[in-house]
Design a protein around this motif. Structure first.
Motif, mmCIF file in Angstrom:
data_model
loop_
_atom_site.group_PDB
_atom_site.id
_atom_site.type_symbol
_atom_site.label_atom_id
_atom_site.label_comp_id
_atom_site.label_asym_id
_atom_site.label_seq_id
_atom_site.Cartn_x
_atom_site.Cartn_y
_atom_site.Cartn_z
ATOM 1 N N HIS A 156 23.636 64.599 63.280
ATOM 2 C CA HIS A 156 24.156 63.192 63.149
ATOM 3 C C HIS A 156 25.172 63.157 62.444
ATOM 4 O O HIS A 156 25.943 61.979 62.146
ATOM 5 N N PHE A 157 25.123 63.980 61.276
ATOM 6 C CA PHE A 157 25.994 63.621 60.213
ATOM 7 C C PHE A 157 27.078 65.195 60.023
ATOM 8 O O PHE A 157 27.510 65.486 58.828
ATOM 9 N N LYS A 158 27.201 65.745 60.845
ATOM 10 C CA LYS A 158 27.857 67.147 61.039
ATOM 11 C C LYS A 158 29.222 66.811 60.091
ATOM 12 O O LYS A 158 30.186 65.817 60.707
ATOM 13 N N PRO A 159 29.476 67.380 59.261
ATOM 14 C CA PRO A 159 30.961 66.794 58.187
ATOM 15 C C PRO A 159 32.105 67.551 58.921
ATOM 16 O O PRO A 159 33.204 66.871 58.751
ATOM 17 N N THR A 160 32.199 68.639 59.587
ATOM 18 C CA THR A 160 33.428 69.245 59.978
ATOM 19 C C THR A 160 33.788 69.220 61.382
ATOM 20 O O THR A 160 32.972 68.745 62.252
ATOM 21 N N THR A 161 34.861 69.798 61.708
ATOM 22 C CA THR A 161 35.226 69.907 63.378
ATOM 23 C C THR A 161 34.905 71.210 63.638
ATOM 24 O O THR A 161 35.387 71.656 64.834
ATOM 25 N N GLN B 47 31.968 66.652 64.965
ATOM 26 C CA GLN B 47 32.010 66.072 63.924
ATOM 27 C C GLN B 47 31.309 64.469 64.024
ATOM 28 O O GLN B 47 31.601 63.874 64.953
ATOM 29 N N THR B 48 30.743 64.323 62.920
ATOM 30 C CA THR B 48 30.074 62.948 62.997
ATOM 31 C C THR B 48 31.081 61.793 63.052
ATOM 32 O O THR B 48 32.172 61.853 62.604
ATOM 33 N N PHE C 287 30.540 60.088 56.177
ATOM 34 C CA PHE C 287 30.133 61.543 56.279
ATOM 35 C C PHE C 287 30.771 62.725 56.793
ATOM 36 O O PHE C 287 30.438 63.893 56.789
ATOM 37 N N GLN C 288 32.254 62.243 57.337
ATOM 38 C CA GLN C 288 32.909 63.213 57.755
ATOM 39 C C GLN C 288 33.549 63.857 56.240
ATOM 40 O O GLN C 288 33.709 63.685 55.135
ATOM 41 N N GLU C 289 33.892 65.305 56.586
ATOM 42 C CA GLU C 289 34.413 65.975 55.378
ATOM 43 C C GLU C 289 35.381 65.308 54.748
ATOM 44 O O GLU C 289 36.412 64.837 55.056
ATOM 45 N N GLY C 290 35.355 65.413 53.428
ATOM 46 C CA GLY C 290 36.100 64.433 52.426
ATOM 47 C C GLY C 290 35.659 63.126 52.092
ATOM 48 O O GLY C 290 36.003 62.618 51.140
ATOM 49 N N GLY C 291 34.645 62.627 53.076
ATOM 50 C CA GLY C 291 33.928 61.278 52.941
ATOM 51 C C GLY C 291 33.087 61.248 51.679
ATOM 52 O O GLY C 291 32.499 62.494 51.142
#
Length: 206
Positions: free
Chosen positions: A112-117, A146-147, A152-156
């Protein structure tokens, strides 16, 4: 439907990603022995910990559950794990029952919180989660994506790091389960390695 069932109030379960209970709603797991359902809540990124799981070569009784994060962490702490003791000492949002996530609770964190693509790692039983609701299926390269939760996204501000995280589920005297939050690879690392932890807590639903 019986009169009792008609009179029972409906249980409103907060949505995935919603701020709740000192953290963010992560998903539901069901205890295999009792069938009880639990709502799992992930702490914010500021509460991440880093450390060794425990002593390499020492098997800890009571730290083998794939669902009971708190019981695993309590067993680890009783055996001398500094990392587990730090998790148990956390007080966030008035809640003091934080723990290192059990293996199948940690899987929900990634799902549910996968950060990357990045594509997911398609091997072993990555994504297979018989204790989640709904039951988790094996990851494909594109599922999960990606979430959708921007924080929770990369950089968030709440994003998981592109690295390995400990679960509290022991594999043997030498290894414990872990997960890489770049591609969802579920593996086991030597207990003496220093990995990250994103704490969780659970609330009984029914």
């Amino acid at each position: 439907m019986s009169a009792v069932e008609k009179a029972a109030p409906a249980v409103t379960i907060p949505a995935i990603g919603q701020a709740y209970g000192g953290g963010f709603v992560t998903g539901i797991t069901r205890e295999p022995a009792t069938g009880k359902r639990f709502l799992n809540i992930t702490a914010g990124a500021e509460h991440e910990l880093v450390g060794k799981w425990g002593e390499y070569g020492v098997k800890i009784e009571g730290a083998d559950s794939f669902t009971d994060s708190l019981a695993n962490t309590q067993a680890m702490a009783a055996a001398g794990s500094e990392l587990a003791a730090k998790a148990l000492a956390l007080s966030i949002g008035g809640h003091n029952d934080w723990a290192i996530p059990a293996r199948d609770v940690q899987e929900l964190q990634y799902r549910h919180f996968k950060p990357t693509t990045e594509e997911n790692w398609e091997s072993s039983r990555n994504g297979d989660n018989p204790h989640s609701e709904p039951v988790g299926q094996l990851y494909s390269a594109e599922d999960p994506l990606q979430t959708v939760h921007v924080a929770f996204q990369e950089g968030g501000p709440e994003a998981f790091r592109d690295t390995w995280y400990w679960s509290s589920s022991q594999r043997s005297a030498y290894y414990a389960f872990s997960m890489h939050f770049d591609d969802g690879y579920q593996f086991n690392y030597a207990k003496s390695y220093e990995l990250r932890v994103r704490p969780v807590r659970s609330e009984l639903i029914d």
